[in-house]
Design a protein around this motif. Sequence first.
Motif, short mmCIF file in Angstrom:
data_model
loop_
_atom_site.label_atom_id
_atom_site.label_comp_id
_atom_site.label_asym_id
_atom_site.label_seq_id
_atom_site.Cartn_x
_atom_site.Cartn_y
_atom_site.Cartn_z
N SER A 27 34.79 48.31 49.99
CA SER A 27 34.37 46.95 51.12
C SER A 27 35.42 45.57 49.97
O SER A 27 35.95 45.82 49.09
CB SER A 27 32.98 46.34 51.16
N ARG A 28 36.31 45.19 51.25
CA ARG A 28 36.51 44.06 50.74
C ARG A 28 35.67 42.37 50.32
O ARG A 28 34.60 42.18 50.59
CB ARG A 28 37.61 43.66 51.66
N ILE A 29 35.91 42.15 49.00
CA ILE A 29 34.85 41.11 48.16
C ILE A 29 35.80 40.33 47.37
O ILE A 29 36.81 40.90 46.98
CB ILE A 29 34.32 41.76 47.29
N GLY A 30 35.92 39.52 48.07
CA GLY A 30 36.72 38.25 47.25
C GLY A 30 35.87 37.47 46.12
O GLY A 30 34.15 37.78 45.94
N PHE A 31 36.63 37.56 44.79
CA PHE A 31 35.44 37.07 43.60
C PHE A 31 36.14 35.42 42.45
O PHE A 31 37.57 35.99 42.60
CB PHE A 31 35.14 38.29 42.33
N ILE A 32 35.91 35.32 42.48
CA ILE A 32 36.31 33.79 42.41
C ILE A 32 35.55 32.88 40.75
O ILE A 32 34.57 33.02 40.63
CB ILE A 32 36.02 31.94 43.20
N GLY A 33 35.98 32.75 39.57
CA GLY A 33 35.31 32.10 38.23
C GLY A 33 35.64 34.25 37.73
O GLY A 33 35.09 35.01 37.37
N LEU A 34 36.98 33.94 36.76
CA LEU A 34 37.17 35.56 36.02
C LEU A 34 36.92 35.13 34.66
O LEU A 34 37.24 35.71 33.24
CB LEU A 34 37.98 35.30 36.48
N GLY A 35 35.87 34.01 34.18
CA GLY A 35 35.17 34.01 32.45
C GLY A 35 34.89 35.31 31.76
O GLY A 35 34.97 36.24 32.57
N ASN A 36 34.75 35.00 30.37
CA ASN A 36 33.81 35.89 29.91
C ASN A 36 32.75 36.49 30.43
O ASN A 36 33.03 38.17 30.49
CB ASN A 36 33.05 35.45 28.75
N ILE A 79 40.80 33.15 49.59
CA ILE A 79 39.95 34.20 49.52
C ILE A 79 38.54 34.68 50.75
O ILE A 79 38.88 35.94 51.21
CB ILE A 79 38.52 34.26 48.26
N ALA A 80 38.61 33.66 50.86
CA ALA A 80 37.35 33.78 51.45
C ALA A 80 38.12 34.54 53.45
O ALA A 80 36.85 34.55 53.88
CB ALA A 80 36.60 32.47 52.38
N LYS A 81 39.23 33.63 53.42
CA LYS A 81 40.12 34.31 54.68
C LYS A 81 39.72 35.87 54.85
O LYS A 81 40.00 36.63 56.50
CB LYS A 81 41.33 33.59 55.01
N ASN A 82 39.97 36.53 53.82
CA ASN A 82 40.42 38.38 53.47
C ASN A 82 39.10 38.46 53.11
O ASN A 82 39.43 39.82 52.84
CB ASN A 82 41.53 37.97 52.84
N VAL A 83 38.21 38.69 52.73
CA VAL A 83 36.93 39.21 52.82
C VAL A 83 35.34 39.31 53.65
O VAL A 83 35.25 38.15 54.24
CB VAL A 83 36.58 38.96 50.83
N GLU A 84 34.92 39.74 53.57
CA GLU A 84 33.03 40.48 54.13
C GLU A 84 32.38 40.09 53.16
O GLU A 84 31.33 39.07 53.51
CB GLU A 84 32.72 41.94 54.22
N CYS A 85 32.50 39.60 51.44
CA CYS A 85 31.77 38.68 51.19
C CYS A 85 32.40 38.05 49.92
O CYS A 85 33.47 38.13 49.23
CB CYS A 85 31.28 40.35 50.12
N VAL A 86 31.90 37.12 49.42
CA VAL A 86 32.68 35.99 48.00
C VAL A 86 31.58 36.20 46.83
O VAL A 86 30.41 35.89 47.46
CB VAL A 86 33.42 35.01 48.76
N ILE A 87 31.90 36.71 45.90
CA ILE A 87 31.16 36.26 43.84
C ILE A 87 31.57 34.90 43.86
O ILE A 87 32.53 35.16 44.04
CB ILE A 87 30.75 37.29 43.94
#
Length: 324
Positions: A27-36, A79-87
């Motif tokens: 699946s295509r997922i977007g992830f925003i916030g790549l800290g620790n 990100i939101a335009k290209n995925v089915e789920c955003v985390i």
Amino acid sequence: MAGLRTQVFKQVICVHHVYNGAKRFASRIGFIGLGNMGGSMAKNLIVKGHRLSVFDTNPQAVANLVEEGATALRNPADIAKNVECVITMLPNTSHVLETYQGENGIFQGIQAGTLLIDSSTIDPSVPKQLSSLAKNQGAVFLDAPVSGGVNAAKAGSLTFMVGGQADEFEPAKEILSCMGARAVYCGPSGSGQAAKLCNNMLLAISMIGTAEAMNLGIRLGLQPKLLAEIFNSSTGRCWSSEMYNPVPGTMENVPSANNYEGGFGTNLMVKDLGLAQDAATRTQTPVMLGSLAHQTYRIMSAHGFGNKDFSSVYKYIQEIEKSR
């Protein structure tokens, strides 16, 4: 309508495992916030076969994920335009609101049917607001803060506390299982955040108690590893003593073994305890030790421990002793 949307969503984005050596649809997922925390969570999604699009304001954090196979995009809207789920996994409430509602935010590019999962720790009132906005655009928002710390994020053994529509929990659980060992449905929007704030308040209190007890025992002549073993086989046992001991040299692969770097920062604990205090004030709930823990970590932050792991309260106690 929600049930039909859920069935369609499950067909589109459910996790597909390796079968007979061949990887099935990812699946295509977007992830925003790549800290620790977020960086490790995102890597686990890639390992489990998901196609990941990522965004963070830190270019190096993005580069690290691109090396793992992720695609970097310019902003949350893309990100939101290209995925089915955003985390999303962000530091505080203001970051979450800006990421979702700001210019080039998620709601500027969201598609109908998208599942939004926020794993940040924020004010419990915010998920209710974002859930309503998502619904207006044909999407679903769940609050799903985590517990377990940096090591659990790396190992994929986090616990997710989920709030939102009950019939959306199962499809979300499929994705959360790629990053954690357990996902618990807590109730309507904001319930996941409520559970997380209570958990972190207890964690802060227990860490201070563990640090004080370890320090006293050491000053009485006990060896720290021996004392930790006694705690962990006795009634003083807790996560702070068993899994995240604050005394350097007592455990490996924890922040206290690395000059209190790379863990859950004191400033973040101050933020979480402040949210718990606000909730306690709003509900007129007495939280005596929670208030004391909040004040302790605020003082630590003011004395230069803000970017250190919160278990550095042990080091702060030692500095108090030296200043007498």
